[in-house]
Scaffold this motif. Structure first.
Motif, PDB file in Angstrom:
ATOM      1  N   VAL A  24     -14.117  11.126  20.147  1.00 23.75           N
ATOM      2  CA  VAL A  24     -14.273  10.724  18.728  1.00 23.75           C
ATOM      3  C   VAL A  24     -12.542  11.390  18.313  1.00 23.75           C
ATOM      4  N   ALA A  25     -12.068  10.457  17.631  1.00 19.63           N
ATOM      5  CA  ALA A  25     -10.799  10.849  17.000  1.00 19.63           C
ATOM      6  C   ALA A  25     -11.025  10.660  15.379  1.00 19.63           C
ATOM      7  N   ILE A  26     -10.800  12.051  14.883  1.00 15.15           N
ATOM      8  CA  ILE A  26     -11.060  12.109  13.343  1.00 15.15           C
ATOM      9  C   ILE A  26      -9.686  12.369  12.508  1.00 15.15           C
ATOM     10  N   GLY A  27      -9.566  11.777  11.389  1.00 20.13           N
ATOM     11  CA  GLY A  27      -8.141  11.810  10.775  1.00 20.13           C
ATOM     12  C   GLY A  27      -8.503  12.388   9.389  1.00 20.13           C
ATOM     13  N   VAL A  28      -7.807  13.231   8.642  1.00 18.60           N
ATOM     14  CA  VAL A  28      -7.674  13.715   7.478  1.00 18.60           C
ATOM     15  C   VAL A  28      -6.529  13.259   6.650  1.00 18.60           C
ATOM     16  N   VAL A  29      -6.795  12.399   5.709  1.00 18.18           N
ATOM     17  CA  VAL A  29      -5.447  11.506   5.102  1.00 18.18           C
ATOM     18  C   VAL A  29      -5.257  12.233   3.746  1.00 18.18           C
ATOM     19  N   GLN A  30      -4.251  13.089   3.669  1.00 10.67           N
ATOM     20  CA  GLN A  30      -4.042  13.793   2.412  1.00 10.67           C
ATOM     21  C   GLN A  30      -2.937  13.012   1.434  1.00 10.67           C
ATOM     22  N   THR A  31      -3.450  12.612   0.355  1.00  5.62           N
ATOM     23  CA  THR A  31      -2.750  11.983  -0.716  1.00  5.62           C
ATOM     24  C   THR A  31      -2.746  12.383  -2.226  1.00  5.62           C
ATOM     25  N   PRO A  32      -1.916  12.046  -3.134  1.00  4.65           N
ATOM     26  CA  PRO A  32      -2.031  12.734  -4.315  1.00  4.65           C
ATOM     27  C   PRO A  32      -3.256  12.309  -5.213  1.00  4.65           C
ATOM     28  N   VAL A  33      -3.601  13.017  -6.139  1.00  5.50           N
ATOM     29  CA  VAL A  33      -4.480  12.549  -7.237  1.00  5.50           C
ATOM     30  C   VAL A  33      -3.698  11.940  -8.515  1.00  5.50           C
ATOM     31  N   ARG A  34      -4.024  10.641  -8.825  1.00  9.44           N
ATOM     32  CA  ARG A  34      -3.501  10.055  -9.850  1.00  9.44           C
ATOM     33  C   ARG A  34      -4.421   9.518 -10.643  1.00  9.44           C
ATOM     34  N   ALA A  35      -4.756  10.138 -11.939  1.00  7.86           N
ATOM     35  CA  ALA A  35      -5.528   9.676 -12.943  1.00  7.86           C
ATOM     36  C   ALA A  35      -5.174   8.469 -13.767  1.00  7.86           C
ATOM     37  N   VAL A  36      -6.133   7.711 -13.837  1.00  9.10           N
ATOM     38  CA  VAL A  36      -5.844   6.391 -14.566  1.00  9.10           C
ATOM     39  C   VAL A  36      -6.077   6.206 -16.042  1.00  9.10           C
ATOM     40  N   ASP A  37      -5.753   5.411 -16.800  1.00  9.82           N
ATOM     41  CA  ASP A  37      -5.875   5.312 -18.178  1.00  9.82           C
ATOM     42  C   ASP A  37      -7.165   4.998 -18.494  1.00  9.82           C
ATOM     43  N   ALA A  38      -8.240   5.932 -18.832  1.00  4.38           N
ATOM     44  CA  ALA A  38      -9.462   5.799 -18.797  1.00  4.38           C
ATOM     45  C   ALA A  38     -10.050   4.671 -20.090  1.00  4.38           C
ATOM     46  N   HIS A  77      -9.465   6.801  -8.745  1.00  2.00           N
ATOM     47  CA  HIS A  77      -9.306   6.952  -9.949  1.00  2.00           C
ATOM     48  C   HIS A  77      -8.587   8.042 -10.602  1.00  2.00           C
ATOM     49  N   GLY A  78      -8.427   9.111  -9.597  1.00  2.00           N
ATOM     50  CA  GLY A  78      -8.249  10.464  -9.989  1.00  2.00           C
ATOM     51  C   GLY A  78      -9.215  11.204 -10.826  1.00  2.00           C
ATOM     52  N   PHE A  79      -8.769  12.341 -11.454  1.00  5.57           N
ATOM     53  CA  PHE A  79      -9.755  12.841 -12.603  1.00  5.57           C
ATOM     54  C   PHE A  79      -8.772  13.343 -14.059  1.00  5.57           C
ATOM     55  N   ALA A  80      -9.420  13.413 -14.808  1.00  4.52           N
ATOM     56  CA  ALA A  80      -8.834  13.948 -15.928  1.00  4.52           C
ATOM     57  C   ALA A  80     -10.019  14.463 -16.953  1.00  4.52           C
ATOM     58  N   PRO A  81      -9.808  15.249 -17.879  1.00  6.20           N
ATOM     59  CA  PRO A  81     -10.643  15.594 -19.176  1.00  6.20           C
ATOM     60  C   PRO A  81     -11.181  14.456 -19.905  1.00  6.20           C
TER      61      PRO A  81
END
Length: 355
Positions: A24-38, A77-81
């Motif tokens: 089984v081939a497993i991949g982890v894809v590391q990308t930025p977190v980009r918070a949207v305008d809630a 959606h990213g995350f923000a306070p």
């Protein structure tokens, strides 16, 4: 599995379904977190979805195909306070177009895709659940694993308030059964459990006791690499850890790129084998890492963890949790500050994670 059935086999084995292939081939894809305008999330979510779909294409078209692609906790959606109303706006529905679009990519490549997302549920109005999603190679959403609990005491004066299983435990068990508190999905690439919970080794031990072979862990900053590795080391399972990458294209309006040096704030997404062997590890940038595991060979010798529970039972039975479950059944706080005030007279002791 019904609640009347034993959750843990007594012969050291566990239930499986036949594998699609031995390796089984497993991949982890590391990308930025980009918070949207809630307050107006749809444009940002549309942009993040396009980014995610392109990342799936790049991951499958370079560096070897994968049977499973794992993404971090909040790629849509990213995350923000945010407050609760804002969280409810950014949260997605399991029947929504974003999940369908990711499902189409899973079907295109005949792979499983795992990612985290704040989710809505028609049975839980007014709640938003931090959820790990597993989409199958037929394009269908086959599993939604709620976060089991939020970490309390991360900082004085503010508490996470998105709904977890612990927050509504009695109703959750009544609706879905005890087996779904710590679920294991039996797939043709292995038995899969997922969670974004940090610093609770008992949870991952229970996954392994129930037959998990692949434990998919996510984070969005603040995860500690050794905590992830030790899940594999102590339980004899394969573990993926997916964190966010540094964002070289834009700044985050809420957080510095790197915070709290005692945490591995960005990067180091990894794939671990049994005994904590590092099979793949990323740096801090957007990337993919891949590992090929011989699941068929692993199954020949693998057994569930050997736990001498008689030594520990009396301690666990005497323990009382810092705060009781079910506190979100009648009231969901609107902000982190309100959540802290709500819990203030309901905790048995104070414990702050960040010193």
């Amino acid at each position: 599995m019904s609640d009347a059935t034993s959750f843990v086999r007594h012969d050291g084995g566990y239930e499986v379904v036949p594998l699609r292939r031995d390796k089984v081939a497993i991949g982890v894809v590391q990308t930025p977190v980009r918070a949207v305008d809630a307050d107006n999330p749809e444009p940002g979510i549309k942009e993040n979805l396009a980014y995610l779909l392109n990342a799936i294409d790049k991951a499958q078209q370079t560096g070897g195909r994968c049977d499973l692609l794992c993404f971090h906790e909040f790629p849509l959606h990213g995350f923000a306070p945010w407050d609760l109303k804002q969280y409810l706006r950014v949260s997605r529905h399991p029947d929504g177009p974003e999940i369908a679009a990711i499902g189409a990519k899973a079907k295109q490549y005949g792979c499983y895709i795992a990612l985290g997302c704040q989710m809505l549920d028609d049975d839980w109005p007014g709640h938003t659940m931090n959820t790990q999603l597993l989409i199958g190679p037929d394009g269908n959403l086959i599993a939604r694993h709620w976060k089991q609990r939020n970490m309390r005491g991360m900082a004085p004066g503010g508490e996470q308030f998105t709904t977890t299983i612990y927050d509504v435990y009695d109703r959750y068990v009544e609706m879905y059964g005890l087996d779904r508190v710590i679920p294991v999905e039996r797939t043709d690439i292995g038995n899969i459990s997922m969670s974004s919970v940090q610093f609770e080794p008992e949870l991952f031990r229970c996954m392994a006791l129930k037959g998990a072979e692949l434990i998919l862990r996510t984070a969005t900053g603040g995860c500690e690499w050794d905590d992830m590795r030790l899940t594999a080391y102590h339980n004899g399972t394969f573990v993926t850890s997916v964190n966010n990458s540094i964002d070289v294209e834009r700044t985050n309006p809420y957080y510095f790129v790197e915070q709290a040096p005692k945490n591995n704030w960005v990067g180091r997404s990894s794939i671990f084998g049994p005994r904590g062997v590092v099979l793949a590890e990323a740096g801090i940038f957007e990337t993919k890492r891949r590992a090929l595991i011989d699941m068929a060979e692993y199954r020949k010798a693998h057994r569930i963890p050997d736990v001498h529970f008689s030594l520990y039972r009396h301690v666990y039975e005497d323990y009382r949790e810092r705060h009781d479950p079910n506190l979100w059944l009648d009231h969901v706080p609107n902000t982190k500050a309100e959540a802290a005030a709500y819990l203030k007279d309901k905790v048995r002791w104070s414990s702050y994670w960040q010193g």
